[in-house]
Design an enzyme around this catalytic site. Structure first.
Site, PDB file in Angstrom:
ATOM      1  CE  LYS A 110      -4.273  -1.980   1.619  1.00 21.06           C
ATOM      2  NZ  LYS A 110      -3.874  -3.388   1.897  1.00 21.06           N
TER       3      LYS A 110
HETATM    4  C1  LIG Z   1      -4.475  -4.451   1.264  1.00 22.50           C
HETATM    5  C2  LIG Z   1      -3.697  -5.712   1.153  1.00 22.50           C
HETATM    6  C3  LIG Z   1      -4.054  -6.728   0.232  1.00 22.50           C
HETATM    7  C4  LIG Z   1      -5.291  -6.626  -0.663  1.00 22.50           C
HETATM    8  O1  LIG Z   1      -5.162  -5.641  -1.649  1.00 22.50           O
HETATM    9  P1  LIG Z   1      -6.437  -5.154  -2.508  1.00 22.50           P
HETATM   10  O2  LIG Z   1      -5.978  -4.000  -3.310  1.00 22.50           O
HETATM   11  O3  LIG Z   1      -7.487  -4.793  -1.494  1.00 22.50           O
HETATM   12  O4  LIG Z   1      -6.849  -6.311  -3.357  1.00 22.50           O
HETATM   13  C5  LIG Z   1      -3.245  -7.849   0.149  1.00 22.50           C
HETATM   14  N1  LIG Z   1      -2.153  -7.992   0.951  1.00 22.50           N
HETATM   15  C6  LIG Z   1      -1.786  -7.059   1.845  1.00 22.50           C
HETATM   16  C7  LIG Z   1      -0.586  -7.289   2.686  1.00 22.50           C
HETATM   17  C8  LIG Z   1      -2.527  -5.881   1.972  1.00 22.50           C
HETATM   18  O5  LIG Z   1      -2.162  -4.947   2.879  1.00 22.50           O
END
Ligand SMILES: *Cc1c(COP(=O)(O)O)cnc(C)c1O
Length: 452
Positions: A110
């Site tokens: 993220k």
């Molecule tokens: C947010 C997150 C996901 C999922 O990502 P999306 O964009 O919601 O599909 C997967 N793995 C981790 C570690 C995350 O923080």
């Protein structure tokens, strides 16, 4: 380049406006009004650094940001990453690569979107000489990444609500040990749902929201999607030419944001063979791609908590393209999902998408198997991607978090605890958090005291 809403009732807006508004006023999500064909530019982009490639790509979309400003924002955003490649592509087997997306400040993917979004917000505030107070609720990763995106930025403050005692100790430290005066971590007495309810109440109070220039942290900002398309492009350009057109990206998925960013790039002319949507036991998307039925269910806690989602908010963007860019059809399908809880698709392209779902037992077994086979440690989210890999294809697994963020799950699987210097360092810093009741009035009073 202008941005249109998936629901068709908002006039097209510029990139800066789409970023600042986030959600379109008609409740839809913004998308570029047309997608460019970037295939002619691919050969020239082959040897660019991550930041150079990111600047080139985003300049196609952020047409109302001066080129030198965009370049600075991009360099500042990825300058906080600890690996020189930003998103290193590691080959762990002849037809298997891992794209490591965990070298940012909070050790999860993220950061790619939220470092960029934080710097964009910072620049927009400076331009307009206006402050912004960002407010969000988190069950862990998103809050930490949003905080680190705005950390110490002038004219900004961030308030993150999380359920006391229900985020992991390391996630709590990432939110509460920053030492930054503009970061306010609020531990509420209640669940994540309570935190979200309070947030909704606060935003529903329009005069309060306007008075403090409140803005929501969410996964639906178009800048997040576009910033995420860049690492797919970077990885694709780094693959040997013989592998490129056979490649399937395997993506641990919750909100469909990450995998959508890759799919969008394919629509822009990058010859990617397919995408595999890897879910945990919350398998709404796996069921969709195997049975063509979209039906939401209850959310169950799992070893991969950031994927514990049953409403894939970015899915609406995919729907828009799947329904021939017709907002009328999007609205009809959304209304049907709302009324009946489900929708049956007859238009899914099975050759592009495949899927898998991993139970908690699978996750533990996969962490162990990947470690034994490749001497490589994956976190529980990334582990889901190793379920049922397609041997006919070249797979690029997106690693969404550093394994050191989930020491208990890794220890249970392989008897070791991975570490990361950034996390160890946090343990020596004081925790600064505010315990408040799950009550909109109490939170509003707190915000009023500390808003910028
Ligand atoms: C947010 C997150 C996901 C999922 O990502 P999306 O964009 O919601 O599909 C997967 N793995 C981790 C570690 C995350 O923080």
């Amino acid at each position: 380049m202008k941005y249109v809403s998936t629901r068709g009732l908002t006039d097209p807006v510029s990139f800066n406006e789409a970023v600042a508004i986030g959600l379109a006023p008609d409740g839809g999500l913004f998308l570029p009004e047309s997608l460019p064909d970037i295939s002619p530019r691919l050969p020239a982009w082959k040897n660019l650094s991550y930041a150079e490639l990111c600047t080139e790509f985003l300049s196609i979309f952020a047409t109302d940001i001066p080129a030198d400003v965009l370049e600075q924002i991009v360099h500042r955003s990825y300058g906080t990453f600890t690996h020189p490649d930003i998103a290193p592509l590691r080959k762990i087997d002849p037809k298997l690569y891992v794209l490591e997306l965990f070298h940012g400040p909070t050790l999860a993917f993220k950061d790619f979107a939220l470092q960029f979004l934080g710097n964009l917000y910072g620049w927009q505030c400076a331009q307009k000489n206006r402050s912004i107070n960002v407010l969000g609720a988190t069950s862990g990763d998103t809050g930490a990444a949003a905080i680190h995106g705005l950390l110490g930025k002038p004219l900004t403050a961030i308030f993150i609500l999380y359920p006391e005692g229900r985020v992991s100790p390391l996630q709590e430290r990432q939110m509460t040990c920053t030492g930054a005066a503009n970061v306010h971590a609020i531990a509420i007495d209640g669940s994540f749902d309570d935190a979200q309810r309070v947030l909704k109440d606060i935003f529903a109070n329009k005069s309060f929201a306007t008075q403090h220039n409140l803005s929501a942290v969410n996964s639906i900002n178009i800048a997040r999607v576009l910033a995420q398309s860049v690492y797919y492009l970077y990885a694709w350009l780094r693959l040997p030419e013989a592998d490129r057109e056979k490649v399937e990206f395997v993506v641990p998925t919750g909100n469909f944001g990450n995998v959508f960013a890759g799919w969008l790039l394919q629509q822009m002319g990058v010859p990617i063979l397919g995408f595999k949507v890897a879910t945990n036991r919350n398998d709404i998307l796996h069921r969709l791609f195997t049975t063509a039925e979209y039906r939401s269910g209850e959310v169950h806690p799992s070893l991969a908590p950031s994927m514990d989602i049953q409403v894939a908010s970015n899915f609406e963007r995919f729907l828009y393209y799947a329904l021939d860019e017709s907002p009328t059809r999007v609205n009809a399908v959304l209304a049907q999902i709302k009324a009946t809880g489900s929708y049956r698709f007859d238009l899914l392209n099975k050759s592009v998408f495949s899927s898998s779902a991993a139970s908690d037992e699978d996750i533990a077994a996969l962490i162990k198997r990947v470690y034994e086979r490749y001497r490589y440690i994956v976190d529980p989210h990334t582990a889901c991607a190793f379920k049922d890999l397609n041997p006919q294809r070249v797979s690029v697994v997106l690693s969404t978090a550093h394994p050191a963020k989930f020491p208990a799950a890794i220890h249970a699987a392989i008897g070791q605890e991975p570490t990361a210097p950034a996390l160890d360092e946090l343990k020596s810093r004081p925790i600064v958090k505010h315990r408040l009741p799950a009550d909109a009035e109490a939170i509003k009073a707190f915000i009023t005291q500390r808003a910028v």
